[in-house]
Design an enzyme around this catalytic site. Structure first.
Site, PDB file in Angstrom:
ATOM      1  N   LYS A 170       2.439  -3.201  10.362  1.00 39.15           N
ATOM      2  CA  LYS A 170       1.137  -3.570   9.544  1.00 39.15           C
ATOM      3  C   LYS A 170       1.599  -4.585   8.549  1.00 39.15           C
ATOM      4  O   LYS A 170       1.154  -4.626   7.528  1.00 39.15           O
ATOM      5  CB  LYS A 170       0.999  -2.230   8.571  1.00 39.15           C
ATOM      6  N   ASP A 206       3.097   8.693   5.304  1.00 47.47           N
ATOM      7  CA  ASP A 206       1.779   9.328   4.669  1.00 47.47           C
ATOM      8  C   ASP A 206       1.177  10.367   5.617  1.00 47.47           C
ATOM      9  O   ASP A 206       0.326  11.025   5.236  1.00 47.47           O
ATOM     10  CB  ASP A 206       0.674   8.071   4.812  1.00 47.47           C
TER      11      ASP A 206
END
Ligand code: BGC
Length: 466
Positions: A170, A206
């Site tokens: 990312k 997450d």
């Protein structure tokens, strides 16, 4: 094929419409149920390779055991700090948990690109500085509070408080962090400052946070899914299926597995559905050859896939009379949020679509152009929703539990107007008979989930488990 696209009457009446050709050019983006079933099956193979001791080393879908085994029961209490690093923003949170209630203070700090791509010490110094600022501001800098650290990158865990970064994803590429224990790097940065004290109780992904935040209210929750800047899923697996498990075999005989399924396809197994657009995105990314599944779905890339299709079809003269806005030809200028905005127009209206095109510098789009732009956005986002659905169906089929709630979070899922419905419809078609599920938005899993993992660790005497 069950996919139906909106065809404005205008085009049906317009003999000069380019629609047929555009549809033909986009056909490769529209996946049949048969292809999606194949995606499901191939993902299952990869997950099993990840779970298996002998094949894990070469496996692309790593299936990291998280050391989170107990789910919250709603009784967790206390004050916790949480850190959430995983996208362009970094958050610090103070969470006050009471039985079935919680209160939360939080502050968002930007992570400048220079930090995302600089040395690891710079990143962790930045995190420690933000944490110290927050602790001083909230006057919780006196005695150490338990802290949960949501670090949303692939990590191989060696305990609840030890996580070695496998590889950056990312848009992050800080040197000196891959292969290192990120909790240790955080503690070292805090020690370098010397003005705050913390007690790291847990490091988590997450997806795990999302699962925990949802399970706090809903005991049927067994899968955590993120559809945001990146994509990934975790699920509760029976210990007997986790050959990699090196902990005890006491009850509960289960552990949350962080699949890291964003890397699905990195061994070539998705070539049967990847397109030239996907290859271009990958070649120009920070991590070529990696996270190929993620690059077909997530918010970091979906706008760019759309842009590449729009640019290509404009070049071929099928859109904007062959002369679209210049920005369409500049990488990174068509954001995923544009796809969501364009698709939120009511049928036959193009208000948002025109706004987006104006933002890109194109003022005189015809209705036909707008309808075609929308069609292309739909093709790209449906493909993303459908392959994400295939991944969820794969997990549901693998788990084989009668009813499972899937906790979902992430900007793509939250802000795209049809992602939820598209996924639900497709998962229904792909799961085994007799299974049921629901997709539940999990509010702020990365923050609350981190506090909950820390709290569960405290509740079950997790200090020893560290
Ligand atoms: C990371 C995962 C994370 C996901 C969603 C991916 O790029 O590898 O660890 O869960 O993004 O944030």
């Amino acid at each position: 094929m069950s996919v139906s696209f909106y065809l404005p009457e205008l085009e049906l009446e317009n003999p000069k419409s380019n629609r047929d050709e555009i549809e033909e050019r986009c056909a490769e983006l529209i996946l049949s149920d048969e292809q999606l079933r194949e995606v499901c099956q191939r993902l299952l193979v990869e997950i099993n390779r990840g779970l298996n001791k002998d094949t894990n080393k070469e496996a692309t879908v790593k299936c990291f055991p998280t050391y989170v085994r107990e789910l919250p029961n709603g009784e967790e209490c206390g004050k916790f700090l949480a850190l959430d690093l995983g996208g362009t923003n970094f958050r610090v949170l103070l969470i006050d948990l009471g039985p079935h209630v919680f209160h939360m203070e939080s502050k968002i700090f930007a992570v400048p690109q220079s930090v995302m791509l600089g040395p690891g010490t710079g990143l962790f110094d930045h995190i420690a500085e933000c944490l110290a600022t927050f602790m001083h501001e909230n006057q919780v800098d006196v005695s150490p509070l338990p802290l949960g650290f949501t670090f949303s990158f692939p990590c191989s865990q060696e305990g609840l408080t030890k996580a070695r970064l496998a590889t950056w994803t990312k848009g992050f590429k800080c040197s000196g962090v891959e292969g290192e224990d990120v909790v240790k790097l955080l503690q070292e940065a805090i020690a370098r400052r010397g003005d705050i004290k913390i007690d790291v109780m847990a490091v988590l992904n997450d997806t795990t946070g999302t699962l925990m935040a949802c399970a706090w209210k809903n005991p049927a929750c067994r899968i955590g899914l993120i559809l945001g800047t990146g994509i990934n899923a975790c699920y509760v697996e029976r210990l007997e299926n986790v050959q990699l498990w090196d902990g005890d075999h006491d009850d509960p005989k289960q552990v949350v597995i962080n699949t890291e399924l964003g890397a699905f396809g990195d061994n070539g197994t998705l070539e049967f559905i990847r397109t030239e657009y996907d290859r271009t995105i990958d070649q120009h990314s920070l991590n070529p050859g990696r996270q190929l599944f993620e690059k077909m779905i997530s918010g970091m890339y979906m706008g760019e896939v759309t842009r590449l299709v729009l640019a290509q079809l404009t070049r071929e003269g099928l859109l904007f009379d062959g002369m679209g806005p210049e920005t369409l030809f500049e990488p990174g200028q068509f954001f995923t949020k544009y796809v969501s905005e364009i698709e939120s127009d009511k049928k036959g209206e193009y208000t948002c679509c025109r706004q987006v095109l104006e933002e890109l510098g194109y003022d005189d789009a015809s209705d036909e152009d707008c309808a075609n732009v929308r069609f292309i956005c739909e093709a790209v986002s449906r493909r993303a929703a459908h392959i994400a659905a295939a991944a969820v169906a794969c997990l549901l089929n693998k788990m084989g539990q009668k009813h499972v709630t899937v906790a979902v979070d992430g900007s793509l899922y939250r802000f795209h107007p049809h992602f939820h419905d598209l996924m639900v419809e497709k998962i229904r078609q792909l799961i085994n008979p007799g299974l049921t599920f629901d997709l539940m938005l999990s509010e702020d899993g990365s923050g609350r989930g981190a506090a909950l993992v820390a709290a569960v660790a405290v509740r079950i005497g997790g200090l020893a488990a560290r």
